[in-house]
Design a protein around this motif. Structure first.
Motif, PDB file in Angstrom:
ATOM      1  N   ASN A  76       0.925  -1.090   0.054  1.00  0.00           N
ATOM      2  CA  ASN A  76      -0.092  -0.055   0.038  1.00  0.00           C
ATOM      3  C   ASN A  76       0.884   1.117   0.094  1.00  0.00           C
ATOM      4  O   ASN A  76       0.766   2.112  -0.678  1.00  0.00           O
ATOM      5  CB  ASN A  76      -0.976  -0.086   1.360  1.00  0.00           C
ATOM      6  N   VAL A  77       1.954   1.205   0.936  1.00  0.00           N
ATOM      7  CA  VAL A  77       2.637   2.270   0.901  1.00  0.00           C
ATOM      8  C   VAL A  77       3.557   2.544  -0.549  1.00  0.00           C
ATOM      9  O   VAL A  77       3.579   3.657  -1.240  1.00  0.00           O
ATOM     10  CB  VAL A  77       3.815   2.402   1.989  1.00  0.00           C
ATOM     11  N   GLN A  78       3.987   1.465  -1.096  1.00  0.00           N
ATOM     12  CA  GLN A  78       4.804   1.445  -2.190  1.00  0.00           C
ATOM     13  C   GLN A  78       3.855   1.771  -3.315  1.00  0.00           C
ATOM     14  O   GLN A  78       4.182   2.992  -4.227  1.00  0.00           O
ATOM     15  CB  GLN A  78       5.123  -0.042  -2.714  1.00  0.00           C
ATOM     16  N   GLY A  79       2.598   1.619  -3.355  1.00  0.00           N
ATOM     17  CA  GLY A  79       1.618   2.185  -4.225  1.00  0.00           C
ATOM     18  C   GLY A  79       1.440   3.846  -4.254  1.00  0.00           C
ATOM     19  O   GLY A  79       1.531   4.703  -5.140  1.00  0.00           O
ATOM     20  N   ALA A  80       1.458   4.329  -2.939  1.00  0.00           N
ATOM     21  CA  ALA A  80       1.094   5.696  -2.475  1.00  0.00           C
ATOM     22  C   ALA A  80       2.584   6.464  -2.956  1.00  0.00           C
ATOM     23  O   ALA A  80       2.400   7.537  -3.686  1.00  0.00           O
ATOM     24  CB  ALA A  80       1.168   5.789  -1.046  1.00  0.00           C
ATOM     25  N   VAL A  81       3.782   5.850  -2.788  1.00  0.00           N
ATOM     26  CA  VAL A  81       4.802   6.529  -3.410  1.00  0.00           C
ATOM     27  C   VAL A  81       5.068   6.576  -4.899  1.00  0.00           C
ATOM     28  O   VAL A  81       5.145   7.509  -5.398  1.00  0.00           O
ATOM     29  CB  VAL A  81       6.208   5.653  -2.742  1.00  0.00           C
ATOM     30  N   LEU A  82       4.616   5.569  -5.593  1.00  0.00           N
ATOM     31  CA  LEU A  82       4.441   5.299  -7.083  1.00  0.00           C
ATOM     32  C   LEU A  82       3.610   6.558  -7.372  1.00  0.00           C
ATOM     33  O   LEU A  82       3.757   7.053  -8.542  1.00  0.00           O
ATOM     34  CB  LEU A  82       4.061   4.316  -7.498  1.00  0.00           C
ATOM     35  N   ASP A  83       2.374   6.617  -6.918  1.00  0.00           N
ATOM     36  CA  ASP A  83       1.502   7.630  -7.411  1.00  0.00           C
ATOM     37  C   ASP A  83       2.116   9.259  -7.155  1.00  0.00           C
ATOM     38  O   ASP A  83       2.036   9.994  -7.922  1.00  0.00           O
ATOM     39  CB  ASP A  83      -0.037   7.530  -6.284  1.00  0.00           C
ATOM     40  N   GLN A  84       2.837   9.437  -6.094  1.00  0.00           N
ATOM     41  CA  GLN A  84       3.522  10.499  -5.725  1.00  0.00           C
ATOM     42  C   GLN A  84       4.488  10.825  -6.986  1.00  0.00           C
ATOM     43  O   GLN A  84       4.669  11.945  -7.383  1.00  0.00           O
ATOM     44  CB  GLN A  84       4.025  10.608  -4.565  1.00  0.00           C
ATOM     45  N   MET A  85       4.955   9.702  -7.602  1.00  0.00           N
ATOM     46  CA  MET A  85       5.997   9.672  -8.674  1.00  0.00           C
ATOM     47  C   MET A  85       5.617   9.929 -10.030  1.00  0.00           C
ATOM     48  O   MET A  85       5.914  10.068 -11.020  1.00  0.00           O
ATOM     49  CB  MET A  85       7.046   8.509  -8.482  1.00  0.00           C
ATOM     50  N   GLY A  86       4.206   9.728  -9.951  1.00  0.00           N
ATOM     51  CA  GLY A  86       3.338  10.043 -11.175  1.00  0.00           C
ATOM     52  C   GLY A  86       3.163   8.539 -11.931  1.00  0.00           C
ATOM     53  O   GLY A  86       2.732   8.675 -13.062  1.00  0.00           O
ATOM     54  N   ARG A  87       3.761   7.626 -11.269  1.00  0.00           N
ATOM     55  CA  ARG A  87       3.642   6.206 -12.099  1.00  0.00           C
ATOM     56  C   ARG A  87       2.471   5.296 -11.788  1.00  0.00           C
ATOM     57  O   ARG A  87       2.371   4.255 -10.795  1.00  0.00           O
ATOM     58  CB  ARG A  87       4.968   5.362 -11.494  1.00  0.00           C
ATOM     59  N   HIS A  88       1.345   5.927 -12.047  1.00  0.00           N
ATOM     60  CA  HIS A  88      -0.023   5.479 -11.592  1.00  0.00           C
ATOM     61  C   HIS A  88      -0.357   3.915 -12.128  1.00  0.00           C
ATOM     62  O   HIS A  88      -0.627   3.406 -11.047  1.00  0.00           O
ATOM     63  CB  HIS A  88      -1.080   6.515 -12.056  1.00  0.00           C
ATOM     64  N   PRO A  89       0.029   3.325 -13.199  1.00  0.00           N
ATOM     65  CA  PRO A  89      -0.438   1.987 -13.643  1.00  0.00           C
ATOM     66  C   PRO A  89       0.282   1.140 -12.498  1.00  0.00           C
ATOM     67  O   PRO A  89      -0.216   0.110 -12.196  1.00  0.00           O
ATOM     68  CB  PRO A  89       0.037   1.999 -14.937  1.00  0.00           C
TER      69      PRO A  89
END
Length: 199
Positions: A76-89
């Motif tokens: 879940n945290v990895q997902g949130a970090v990736l979203d912050q980086m613009g890597r949504h898929p």
């Protein structure tokens, strides 16, 4: 720094007091001395994410669990970090993996809903956040995120009603008025939603 549990607890208090850099420093020292402690690496990765050090957070979080024994909280945290980086898929794949382990977990669903919002997929965002809000473990943040997406869909009265479940009516109205203003100015959606980086 030799005691990982103490370091995690101390860092949690530092972060609660908005002392993010100090929390990172405490957990960095502890993780150097306890390099194989997965809970410590997980806490360190979350603290790095909290401090905006996303790339380092990702590499740390990758070491905080294993493919054969994945941790839904870390995913879940990895997902949130990736979203912050613009890597949504990529983020959405991490949330999907977390939901396989912990179906209907409100914090994961809420983050997934925000991820859809960031890609302007408001239909899926609303459906996912409604599902999150329906869970017994859903907190006020989930409902505020749902109110946000409903506002983005232009249903301001409904958004105010959702927000009023946890906020005084005047505050809910002020929040919706602020969102109207942000939308009128083509505000940055990324700044609006509140992710669960630390479930």
């Amino acid at each position: 720094p030799n005691d990982g549990d103490v370091a995690i607890a101390y860092a949690r208090e530092l972060r609660a007091n908005d002392q993010r850099a100090q929390a990172v420093a405490v957990l960095e020292q502890a993780s150097i001395r306890n390099p194989s402690s997965m809970p410590l690496l997980g806490a360190y990765g979350r603290a790095l994410a909290d401090a905006g050090q996303y790339q380092q957070a990702l590499s740390t979080l990758e070491r905080a669990h294993t493919p054969d024994n994945p941790d839904w909280r870390i995913l879940n945290v990895q997902g949130a970090v990736l979203d912050q980086m613009g890597r949504h898929p990529e983020a959405q794949r991490h949330y999907a993996s977390a939901l396989k382990i912990m179906p209907n977990q409100a914090s994961v669903l809420s983050n997934l809903g925000l991820s859809y919002m960031l890609t302007k997929d408001l239909k899926n965002a609303e459906a996912t956040l409604k599902r999150a809000a329906a869970q017994p473990n859903a907190g006020p943040r989930v409902r505020q995120n749902l109110a946000l997406v409903v506002s983005l869909l232009g249903r301001f009265d409904e958004a105010e009603k959702i927000a009023s479940a946890d906020l005084p009516e005047s505050e809910a109205a002020a929040n919706v008025a602020y969102l109207r203003q942000m939308l009128a100015q083509k505000g940055d959606w990324k700044k609006m939603g509140r992710a669960y980086a630390t479930p």
